[in-house]
Design an enzyme around this catalytic site. Structure first.
Site, PDB file in Angstrom:
ATOM      1  N   CYS A 121       0.762  -1.218   0.120  1.00  0.00           N
ATOM      2  CA  CYS A 121      -0.044   0.131  -0.115  1.00  0.00           C
ATOM      3  C   CYS A 121       0.690   1.226   0.004  1.00  0.00           C
ATOM      4  O   CYS A 121       0.733   2.321  -0.673  1.00  0.00           O
ATOM      5  CB  CYS A 121      -0.949  -0.106   1.236  1.00  0.00           C
ATOM      6  SG  CYS A 121      -1.845   1.333   1.422  1.00  0.00           S
ATOM      7  N   CYS A 122       1.892   1.336   0.813  1.00  0.00           N
ATOM      8  CA  CYS A 122       2.881   2.342   0.945  1.00  0.00           C
ATOM      9  C   CYS A 122       3.630   2.445  -0.465  1.00  0.00           C
ATOM     10  O   CYS A 122       3.679   3.516  -0.912  1.00  0.00           O
ATOM     11  CB  CYS A 122       3.894   2.248   2.060  1.00  0.00           C
ATOM     12  SG  CYS A 122       3.047   2.375   3.810  1.00  0.00           S
ATOM     13  N   CYS A 204      -0.400   9.073   7.203  1.00  0.00           N
ATOM     14  CA  CYS A 204      -1.964   8.715   6.785  1.00  0.00           C
ATOM     15  C   CYS A 204      -2.764   8.628   8.188  1.00  0.00           C
ATOM     16  O   CYS A 204      -2.261   8.060   9.055  1.00  0.00           O
ATOM     17  CB  CYS A 204      -1.964   7.583   5.889  1.00  0.00           C
ATOM     18  SG  CYS A 204      -1.144   7.441   4.416  1.00  0.00           S
ATOM     19  N   CYS A 207      -3.247   5.249   9.550  1.00  0.00           N
ATOM     20  CA  CYS A 207      -2.045   4.609  10.248  1.00  0.00           C
ATOM     21  C   CYS A 207      -1.225   5.388  10.944  1.00  0.00           C
ATOM     22  O   CYS A 207      -0.036   5.088  11.344  1.00  0.00           O
ATOM     23  CB  CYS A 207      -0.897   4.079   8.907  1.00  0.00           C
ATOM     24  SG  CYS A 207      -1.648   3.190   7.498  1.00  0.00           S
ATOM     25  N   CYS A 232       8.218   3.194   5.533  1.00  0.00           N
ATOM     26  CA  CYS A 232       7.307   2.947   4.285  1.00  0.00           C
ATOM     27  C   CYS A 232       8.021   2.671   3.181  1.00  0.00           C
ATOM     28  O   CYS A 232       7.210   2.193   2.078  1.00  0.00           O
ATOM     29  CB  CYS A 232       6.401   4.245   4.316  1.00  0.00           C
ATOM     30  SG  CYS A 232       7.198   5.723   3.867  1.00  0.00           S
TER      31      CYS A 232
END
Length: 250
Positions: A121-122, A204, A207, A232
């Protein structure tokens, strides 16, 4: 070397020395790499660096990675900083199709399921946009500090970034949290409102949480993971050259 402004009245002692050294360092970077950019997440280190860069005769570009999951306060601060300094912050977005494909395949909150899925995702939301932001540039600047995390204890002030193929500068690497905040308050630098609500590190919204008493500065980032995995992918660990071990004394 660029001619730089001396620190304002009220910034004295160690903080004045830190400020003068930072201005000189950023001036040297700007002279050697006029296309260098500051990658800003709008954390306090980044707004301090933006304030410092605004003192240079030639202003360097600032960019932000908008993952689509940032706090509203982060985007509000972008507007505040742009108005304060009369600049335009370049905002980079992830590829919407790549985001959709990942969510369709693994779910909207797959990053909780494994480190691999979180890093994927990162990679989509941060690393790939960063690669586009850095393309064609010779250097970039970050607000990383050694004190922030166990993954950054050997952070150099200057390093070759092999992952992205350009020079990387971490001018605040040796600064302490107290020094950062001392200069920010002395100079009236704008900073993220979440810092006053227990968020020393901000990414984010999904997170990031506030830290508890006694936790480290990045304990609120990906808090469900082991400390050693809490990066990340934007910042590869620098190559560390082992120190020579002196011979034992009989």
């Amino acid at each position: 070397m660029s001619v730089l402004r001396r620190p304002p009245e009220g910034l004295v002692g160690t903080l004045a020395s830190r400020w003068e050294a930072l201005l000189a360092q950023l001036g040297a970077i700007a002279d050697a790499y006029p296309d260098a950019q500051l990658a800003s997440s709008m954390g306090v280190e980044d707004t301090l660096l933006i304030h410092a860069l605004m003192q240079l005769p030639c202003r360097l570009e600032v960019f932000l990675l908008d993952t689509g999951r940032l706090h509203a306060e982060t985007l509000d601060l972008v507007a505040v900083v742009e108005q304060r300094y009369g600049i335009r912050i370049r905002v980079m977005h992830p590829d919407p199709q790549a985001v959709k494909d990942h969510v369709d395949a693994y779910g909207e909150y797959a990053f909780h399921e494994s480190v691999a899925l979180r890093k994927a995702c990162c990679g989509i939301r941060k690393v790939e946009p960063l690669r586009r932001a850095l393309a064609g540039h010779s250097a970039w600047i970050t607000g990383q500090r050694r004190e922030q995390a166990v993954t950054r204890t050997e952070l150099p002030e200057s390093q070759w970034d092999a992952a992205f193929g350009l020079q990387k500068f971490n001018p605040l690497a040796r600064w302490t949290t107290a020094e950062v905040w001392g200069v920010v308050h002395a100079l009236g630098v704008p900073y993220h409102p979440l810092h006053d609500r227990g968020y020393p590190s901000i990414g984010c919204e999904c997170c990031t949480r506030a830290v508890r008493a006694g936790e480290d500065l990045r304990a609120g980032r990906w808090w469900w993971e082991q400390r050693a995995t809490r990066e990340c992918g934007l910042h590869a660990a620098p190559t560390v050259i082992p120190r020579a071990v002196p011979p034992s004394i009989p």
